[in-house]
Design an enzyme around this catalytic site. Structure first.
Site, PDB file in Angstrom:
ATOM      1  N   ARG A  10       5.894  -1.352  -4.437  1.00 51.16           N
ATOM      2  CA  ARG A  10       6.471  -1.034  -3.068  1.00 51.16           C
ATOM      3  C   ARG A  10       5.203  -0.900  -1.668  1.00 51.16           C
ATOM      4  O   ARG A  10       4.283  -1.637  -1.432  1.00 51.16           O
ATOM      5  CB  ARG A  10       6.112   0.583  -2.955  1.00 51.16           C
ATOM      6  CG  ARG A  10       7.282   0.119  -1.935  1.00 51.16           C
ATOM      7  CD  ARG A  10       7.695   2.530  -1.415  1.00 51.16           C
ATOM      8  NE  ARG A  10       5.752   2.756  -1.198  1.00 51.16           N
ATOM      9  CZ  ARG A  10       5.203   3.049  -0.616  1.00 51.16           C
ATOM     10  NH1 ARG A  10       5.923   2.353   0.941  1.00 51.16           N
ATOM     11  NH2 ARG A  10       3.988   2.808  -0.094  1.00 51.16           N
ATOM     12  N   VAL A  11       6.344  -1.936  -0.148  1.00 47.81           N
ATOM     13  CA  VAL A  11       6.077  -1.990   0.809  1.00 47.81           C
ATOM     14  C   VAL A  11       6.725  -1.598   1.628  1.00 47.81           C
ATOM     15  O   VAL A  11       7.567  -1.179   1.448  1.00 47.81           O
ATOM     16  CB  VAL A  11       5.736  -3.639   1.321  1.00 47.81           C
ATOM     17  CG1 VAL A  11       4.421  -3.940   0.369  1.00 47.81           C
ATOM     18  CG2 VAL A  11       7.095  -4.605   0.905  1.00 47.81           C
ATOM     19  N   SER A  12       6.272  -1.018   2.943  1.00 52.61           N
ATOM     20  CA  SER A  12       6.636  -0.278   3.807  1.00 52.61           C
ATOM     21  C   SER A  12       7.954  -0.821   4.927  1.00 52.61           C
ATOM     22  O   SER A  12       9.077   0.175   5.210  1.00 52.61           O
ATOM     23  CB  SER A  12       6.224   0.686   5.022  1.00 52.61           C
ATOM     24  OG  SER A  12       5.072   1.729   4.009  1.00 52.61           O
ATOM     25  N   SER A  13       7.530  -1.864   5.112  1.00 57.22           N
ATOM     26  CA  SER A  13       9.020  -2.314   5.356  1.00 57.22           C
ATOM     27  C   SER A  13       9.176  -4.365   4.926  1.00 57.22           C
ATOM     28  O   SER A  13       8.143  -4.382   4.206  1.00 57.22           O
ATOM     29  CB  SER A  13       8.495  -2.727   6.713  1.00 57.22           C
ATOM     30  OG  SER A  13       7.629  -4.119   7.205  1.00 57.22           O
ATOM     31  N   GLN A  16       6.785  -7.343   5.326  1.00 50.27           N
ATOM     32  CA  GLN A  16       5.724  -7.000   4.157  1.00 50.27           C
ATOM     33  C   GLN A  16       5.933  -7.913   3.229  1.00 50.27           C
ATOM     34  O   GLN A  16       6.432  -7.967   2.308  1.00 50.27           O
ATOM     35  CB  GLN A  16       4.855  -5.473   4.241  1.00 50.27           C
ATOM     36  CG  GLN A  16       4.301  -4.935   4.833  1.00 50.27           C
ATOM     37  CD  GLN A  16       3.922  -3.227   5.347  1.00 50.27           C
ATOM     38  OE1 GLN A  16       4.837  -2.714   4.164  1.00 50.27           O
ATOM     39  NE2 GLN A  16       3.182  -3.012   5.674  1.00 50.27           N
TER      40      GLN A  16
END
Length: 189
Positions: A10-13, A16
């Protein structure tokens, strides 16, 4: 028969990069979310939860990639372990297999609390930085999803009877962004 090695990344955006997470770790299938970890209603997380089976191992780069708060982290690990799924956090070098050991629960709680504290501390520093940037007059905030021309087009088409959901899809924005454009247009009349 041993189970699969399943990864959750998982990355936030969207801009990324996920490459550094689980780089060089052999997995059978990877589920990648590009969304905030503040809640567990992430599409790939939900798909991964539906996919894993007893005997599988879930690999996650670090605890904060799976959940942003201790409550969600403990619940997810417990639910996975109850289904016979091992959970490995690579960065922390911790594995949870549902053995119920007091030490395992302590480590999960302490490390999860540290990750939650870290996140709160980052947000606090971010708010402080934004406040200072506003004082200096250099903070512009987030870029608008629709420019003035697009917002006018959305309003014109909505007034002509087009469905707001269809407009949101067409312009690549959320329905709330469409409604916001409509509200702003009404307030200028």
């Amino acid at each position: 028969m041993s189970g699969q090695r399943v990864a959750h990344v998982r990355v936030s955006s969207f801009d990324q990069n996920t490459d550094r997470q689980l780089d060089g770790v052999a997995v059978d299938r990877t589920f990648t979310d590009k969304a905030s970890g503040k809640d567990t209603a992430r599409p790939q997380l939900q798909e991964m939860l539906a996919y894993v089976r007893e005997g599988d191992t879930l690999l996650v780069h670090s605890m904060d990639r799976l959940a942003r708060n201790l409550e969600d982290l403990r619940r997810l690990v417990r639910e996975l372990n109850d289904r016979g799924v091992r959970v490995e956090f690579v960065k922390e070098a911790l594995t949870f297999d549902g053995d119920g050991s007091a030490m395992g629960q302590l480590l999960l709680s302490v490390m999860g609390a540290v990750a939650e504290f870290e996140r709160s501390h980052i947000l606090s520093r971010q708010r402080e930085g934004i406040a200072l940037a506003k004082i200096r007059g250099v903070y512009r905030g987030r870029a608008r999803a629709l420019n003035d021309e697009q917002a006018a087009e959305v309003c014109r088409r909505a007034a002509a009877g087009e469905k707001k959901t269809a407009l949101a899809e067409l312009f690549g924005v959320s329905r709330e962004t469409v409604y916001k454009a409509l509200r702003e247009a009404r307030s200028q009349i």
